[in-house]
Design an enzyme around this catalytic site. Structure first.
Site, mmCIF file in Angstrom:
data_model
loop_
_atom_site.group_PDB
_atom_site.id
_atom_site.type_symbol
_atom_site.label_atom_id
_atom_site.label_comp_id
_atom_site.label_asym_id
_atom_site.label_seq_id
_atom_site.Cartn_x
_atom_site.Cartn_y
_atom_site.Cartn_z
ATOM 1 N N ASP A 216 0.837 -1.210 0.000
ATOM 2 C CA ASP A 216 0.000 0.000 0.000
ATOM 3 C C ASP A 216 0.872 1.260 0.000
ATOM 4 O O ASP A 216 0.589 2.222 -0.723
ATOM 5 C CB ASP A 216 -0.912 0.026 1.234
ATOM 6 N N GLU B 139 -3.444 -1.964 -8.937
ATOM 7 C CA GLU B 139 -2.136 -1.304 -9.067
ATOM 8 C C GLU B 139 -2.046 -0.637 -10.430
ATOM 9 O O GLU B 139 -0.998 -0.587 -11.042
ATOM 10 C CB GLU B 139 -0.968 -2.280 -8.840
HETATM 11 P P1 GH3 Z 1 2.668 -7.546 -14.027
HETATM 12 O O1 GH3 Z 1 4.047 -7.029 -14.115
HETATM 13 O O2 GH3 Z 1 2.333 -8.460 -15.146
HETATM 14 O O3 GH3 Z 1 1.680 -6.443 -13.900
HETATM 15 O O4 GH3 Z 1 2.598 -8.414 -12.692
HETATM 16 P P2 GH3 Z 1 1.760 -8.124 -11.397
HETATM 17 O O5 GH3 Z 1 2.240 -9.055 -10.351
HETATM 18 O O6 GH3 Z 1 1.805 -6.682 -11.056
HETATM 19 O O7 GH3 Z 1 0.287 -8.402 -11.899
HETATM 20 P P3 GH3 Z 1 -0.953 -9.026 -11.236
HETATM 21 O O8 GH3 Z 1 -2.149 -8.379 -11.871
HETATM 22 O O9 GH3 Z 1 -0.854 -10.514 -11.313
HETATM 23 O O10 GH3 Z 1 -0.905 -8.589 -9.729
HETATM 24 C C1 GH3 Z 1 -1.355 -7.376 -9.258
HETATM 25 C C2 GH3 Z 1 -1.206 -7.407 -7.773
HETATM 26 O O11 GH3 Z 1 -1.549 -6.148 -7.212
HETATM 27 C C3 GH3 Z 1 -2.082 -8.420 -7.118
HETATM 28 C C4 GH3 Z 1 -2.701 -7.707 -5.934
HETATM 29 O O12 GH3 Z 1 -2.471 -8.389 -4.750
HETATM 30 C C5 GH3 Z 1 -1.967 -6.378 -5.893
HETATM 31 N N1 GH3 Z 1 -2.824 -5.302 -5.460
HETATM 32 C C6 GH3 Z 1 -3.934 -4.822 -6.061
HETATM 33 N N2 GH3 Z 1 -4.462 -3.811 -5.339
HETATM 34 C C7 GH3 Z 1 -3.668 -3.643 -4.259
HETATM 35 C C8 GH3 Z 1 -3.698 -2.755 -3.145
HETATM 36 O O13 GH3 Z 1 -4.574 -1.908 -2.983
HETATM 37 N N3 GH3 Z 1 -2.700 -2.866 -2.227
HETATM 38 C C9 GH3 Z 1 -1.720 -3.796 -2.362
HETATM 39 N N4 GH3 Z 1 -0.766 -3.851 -1.429
HETATM 40 N N5 GH3 Z 1 -1.672 -4.645 -3.391
HETATM 41 C C10 GH3 Z 1 -2.629 -4.577 -4.330
HETATM 42 MG MG MG Z 2 1.019 -5.268 -12.367
HETATM 43 MG MG MG Z 3 -2.609 -5.203 -13.075
#
Ligand code: GH3
Ligand code: MG
Ligand code: MG
Length: 304
Positions: A183, A209
């Site tokens: 976060d 993200e």
């Molecule tokens: P890529 O380079 O292909 O984008 O890989 P990635 O790991 O970023 O892609 P993926 O979509 O698989 O993962 C996104 C991650 O973002 C998974 C989720 O746990 C994390 N995430 C999403 N929203 C939040 C948030 O509000 N806070 C946190 N700490 N993590 C988050």
């Molecule tokens: Mg990503």
């Molecule tokens: Mg993503």
């Protein structure tokens, strides 16, 4: 009997926290209760003999006119204090009818200071459009802004660009450091993005993200320039992402930059097509190695 009700009215009005006024049909105030002093800074004798409009902000005169035309009993509008500042008031009016002829002969109005309530409402509506984690506009605010800018682009026959930014390997980051630090990382990325924006640009938290940025009246070269500045600002944060074969890795982002040109004969009508193009470009940036900018162009249908 009439005298009795008159003296009751006077007693209630004189002691009311709300401002109570009376006027004939011309809206020239014939009586204003003493609480006008604590609320507006005017003494009753400074208000009586003047039209109520004299104390209403010019911009809000149409609100009063519309309320009178609609015979609505209430209107929220800004009134002018003696010190020159303005105050939001809830004004409730009632026509007074002549007891003999039944003809309307004037108004009784109560005015209540609602500045605090207005401030709270403004804060709530801002909160409803903001993302709680990053403070950026949320998805709803983004959708509204994109719709607005897209329509404007088609109307003006100009162009619009959209950036879609996705943090690279963010799942790994979370796995390594935990969600809380994840976060913090998102907040830092959002701040870096915000720092590269121009006044006309809108950045919003699009998803987990992912950050989307609307760049009105921006061509593809301009959009790539902004995207590249953003990409390097995030890299420059040097947020450690973990160790690998090549030593320390840092948090980076991939950005898709799509531009729509509004032209006669163009086929794209919906803002979703611009989003889709930005998403495809972002995916291209991912497959080409991440931490980079990729682009897409499309031709939208000019309206009119
Ligand atoms: P890529 O380079 O292909 O984008 O890989 P990635 O790991 O970023 O892609 P993926 O979509 O698989 O993962 C996104 C991650 O973002 C998974 C989720 O746990 C994390 N995430 C999403 N929203 C939040 C948030 O509000 N806070 C946190 N700490 N993590 C988050
Ligand atoms: Mg990503
Ligand atoms: Mg993503």
């Amino acid at each position: 009997m009439a005298d009795e009700s008159e003296s009751s009215f006077q007693f209630l009005a004189d002691n009311s926290v709300d401002i109570i006024c009376r006027s004939k049909m011309d809206r020239v105030l014939s009586y204003v209760s003493p609480s006008c002093f604590s609320t507006l800074g005017w003494r009753p004798e400074e208000m009586t003999g003047r039209a109520v409009e004299d104390f209403i902000l010019d911009e809000d005169h149409p609100i009063l006119a519309a309320a009178i035309a609609a015979q609505a009993g209430c209107a929220m509008l800004r009134m002018m204090k003696k010190d020159g500042s303005t105050v939001w008031m809830d004004n409730r009016a009632r026509l007074v009818l002549d007891p003999v002829t039944g003809e309307p002969k004037g108004w009784v109005v109560t005015m209540r200071d609602i500045t605090d309530r207005k401030a709270l409402e403004d804060r709530l509506s801002k909160l409803a459009l903001a993302d709680g984690l990053t403070g950026l506009p949320n998805r709803r605010a983004f959708d509204e802004a994109l719709e607005r800018e897209w329509k404007r682009t088609l109307r003006e026959g100009s162009q619009i660009s959209l950036l879609l930014l996705d943090v690279d390997h963010f799942k790994e980051f979370n796995d390594q450091y935990g969600h809380q630090v994840g976060d913090d990382c998102l907040r830092a990325v959002a701040a870096a993005v915000k720092g590269t924006l121009r006044a006309s640009d809108t950045a919003a938290r699009y998803g987990g993200e992912e950050i989307a940025v609307i760049l009105p009246a921006t061509d593809n070269a301009g959009a790539v320039g902004v995207a590249e500045t953003m990409r390097s600002a995030i890299e420059a944060l040097r947020l450690p992402r973990g160790e690998g074969q090549e030593g320390q890795y840092y948090v980076t982002a991939s950005i898709g930059a799509a531009t729509a040109l509004a032209r006669e004969g163009g086929t794209m009508r919906m803002p979703e097509s611009l989003l889709l193009a930005a998403d495809t470009a972002m995916y291209k940036a991912k497959t080409c190695g991440r931490n980079r900018v990729a682009t897409a162009l499309l031709v939208a249908a000019k309206s009119g």
